[in-house]
Design a protein around this motif. Structure first.
Motif, mmCIF file in Angstrom:
data_model
loop_
_atom_site.group_PDB
_atom_site.id
_atom_site.type_symbol
_atom_site.label_atom_id
_atom_site.label_comp_id
_atom_site.label_asym_id
_atom_site.label_seq_id
_atom_site.Cartn_x
_atom_site.Cartn_y
_atom_site.Cartn_z
ATOM 1 N N LEU A 169 11.822 -6.230 -1.363
ATOM 2 C CA LEU A 169 10.405 -6.473 -1.103
ATOM 3 C C LEU A 169 9.615 -5.305 -1.677
ATOM 4 O O LEU A 169 9.775 -4.171 -1.227
ATOM 5 C CB LEU A 169 10.146 -6.603 0.404
ATOM 6 N N ASN A 170 8.802 -5.582 -2.682
ATOM 7 C CA ASN A 170 8.042 -4.539 -3.373
ATOM 8 C C ASN A 170 6.563 -4.681 -3.043
ATOM 9 O O ASN A 170 5.923 -5.655 -3.421
ATOM 10 C CB ASN A 170 8.279 -4.633 -4.885
ATOM 11 N N VAL A 171 6.022 -3.694 -2.330
ATOM 12 C CA VAL A 171 4.617 -3.691 -1.926
ATOM 13 C C VAL A 171 3.786 -3.107 -3.068
ATOM 14 O O VAL A 171 4.065 -2.002 -3.534
ATOM 15 C CB VAL A 171 4.422 -2.845 -0.646
ATOM 16 N N TRP A 172 2.764 -3.850 -3.506
ATOM 17 C CA TRP A 172 1.944 -3.417 -4.630
ATOM 18 C C TRP A 172 0.520 -3.926 -4.472
ATOM 19 O O TRP A 172 0.241 -4.787 -3.653
ATOM 20 C CB TRP A 172 2.531 -3.908 -5.956
ATOM 21 N N GLY A 173 -0.369 -3.361 -5.272
ATOM 22 C CA GLY A 173 -1.750 -3.813 -5.333
ATOM 23 C C GLY A 173 -2.318 -3.493 -6.703
ATOM 24 O O GLY A 173 -1.908 -2.518 -7.341
ATOM 25 N N SER A 174 -3.255 -4.286 -7.151
ATOM 26 C CA SER A 174 -3.851 -4.048 -8.470
ATOM 27 C C SER A 174 -4.634 -2.744 -8.495
ATOM 28 O O SER A 174 -4.849 -2.169 -9.555
ATOM 29 C CB SER A 174 -4.771 -5.211 -8.855
ATOM 30 N N TRP A 175 -5.028 -2.251 -7.359
ATOM 31 C CA TRP A 175 -5.814 -1.032 -7.213
ATOM 32 C C TRP A 175 -4.944 0.226 -7.175
ATOM 33 O O TRP A 175 -5.445 1.345 -7.129
ATOM 34 C CB TRP A 175 -6.622 -1.098 -5.913
ATOM 35 N N CYS A 176 -3.624 0.058 -7.211
ATOM 36 C CA CYS A 176 -2.668 1.137 -6.958
ATOM 37 C C CYS A 176 -2.156 1.764 -8.258
ATOM 38 O O CYS A 176 -1.424 1.119 -9.003
ATOM 39 C CB CYS A 176 -1.505 0.553 -6.147
ATOM 40 N N PRO A 177 -2.503 3.040 -8.540
ATOM 41 C CA PRO A 177 -2.026 3.679 -9.772
ATOM 42 C C PRO A 177 -0.497 3.813 -9.815
ATOM 43 O O PRO A 177 0.110 3.633 -10.868
ATOM 44 C CB PRO A 177 -2.678 5.065 -9.760
ATOM 45 N N GLY A 178 0.139 4.125 -8.696
ATOM 46 C CA GLY A 178 1.595 4.257 -8.665
ATOM 47 C C GLY A 178 2.307 2.943 -8.939
ATOM 48 O O GLY A 178 3.421 2.925 -9.469
ATOM 49 N N CYS A 179 1.664 1.835 -8.592
ATOM 50 C CA CYS A 179 2.252 0.516 -8.839
ATOM 51 C C CYS A 179 2.336 0.242 -10.342
ATOM 52 O O CYS A 179 3.296 -0.367 -10.812
ATOM 53 C CB CYS A 179 1.437 -0.569 -8.146
ATOM 54 N N ARG A 180 1.351 0.717 -11.065
ATOM 55 C CA ARG A 180 1.355 0.550 -12.519
ATOM 56 C C ARG A 180 2.490 1.362 -13.136
ATOM 57 O O ARG A 180 3.152 0.917 -14.059
ATOM 58 C CB ARG A 180 0.017 0.982 -13.103
ATOM 59 N N VAL A 181 2.739 2.542 -12.577
ATOM 60 C CA VAL A 181 3.811 3.407 -13.066
ATOM 61 C C VAL A 181 5.174 2.765 -12.831
ATOM 62 O O VAL A 181 6.047 2.775 -13.695
ATOM 63 C CB VAL A 181 3.747 4.795 -12.374
ATOM 64 N N GLU A 182 5.382 2.200 -11.643
ATOM 65 C CA GLU A 182 6.701 1.654 -11.314
ATOM 66 C C GLU A 182 6.929 0.236 -11.840
ATOM 67 O O GLU A 182 8.067 -0.226 -11.874
ATOM 68 C CB GLU A 182 6.947 1.680 -9.806
ATOM 69 N N HIS A 183 5.880 -0.456 -12.247
ATOM 70 C CA HIS A 183 6.005 -1.869 -12.622
ATOM 71 C C HIS A 183 7.058 -2.129 -13.706
ATOM 72 O O HIS A 183 7.856 -3.064 -13.562
ATOM 73 C CB HIS A 183 4.647 -2.445 -13.018
#
Length: 185
Positions: free
Chosen positions: A74-88
């Motif tokens: 389960l991967n918690v993410w949001g379009s507003w999240c800079p770290g999510c872009r890094v890990e994507h």
């Protein structure tokens, strides 16, 4: 005649630079290690039950019971999240292995923003659930994004990672745990 006790500008500059340096260290280095080391009270316990909308089918509710029988990430993410872009890209590469289902948990996001983000960066998820207000996230102990959980086939939380997942986290933490759980490669 009163003497002025003005502090020289050089001293003020040195103090300012020192404080900024300490702040950056706290945010970029020590805070990351502390967040990632936080234990989750859910480890070894049943994953919280939920019924959440599906991002690509907003009228459809998906239940946690539907995930039983196979492990999932389960991967918690949001379009507003800079770290999510890094890990994507890392999550995408791992999802392509098809070792376990990777479920996206879109947290506190606008529907259009989440859809646009996945269109731009790609959708590695087997399914994307949405928690617009973040109410179910409380049950999971989610306090930021990204966060990632491994839930086994019996619905028990086995692992949690706070912050962006990188290749080292996958290789050193997640893959050995999947091996230990007997999840085929």
């Amino acid at each position: 005649m009163a003497r002025s006790r003005a502090v020289p500008a050089v001293v003020i500059g040195v103090v300012f630079v020192g404080l900024v340096g300490l702040l950056l260290y706290g945010v970029l280095v020590s805070d990351r290690a502390d967040r990632e080391a936080l234990p989750s009270p859910l480890i070894g316990k049943p994953a919280p039950a939920f019924e959440l909308p599906v991002l690509h089918q907003p009228g459809r509710l998906f239940s946690s019971e539907e995930l039983r029988g196979q492990p999932y990430l389960l991967n918690v993410w949001g379009s507003w999240c800079p770290g999510c872009r890094v890990e994507h890209p890392v999550i995408t590469r791992f999802a392509e292995t098809k070792r376990v289902r990777v479920v996206g948990y879109n947290w506190k996001d606008e529907h259009a923003d989440a859809m646009r983000w996945l269109e731009q960066f790609g959708n590695p998820y087997w399914l994307v659930l949405v928690d617009y207000e973040g109410r179910k996230a409380i049950d999971w102990g989610i306090y930021g994004a990204p966060e990632t959980f491994l839930v086994d086939a019996q619905g028990i939380v086995r692992w949690k990672h706070v912050g962006p997942v990188d290749d080292g986290v996958i290789a050193d933490s997640l893959v050995p745990l999947l091996d230990e759980l007997g999840v085929p490669r």
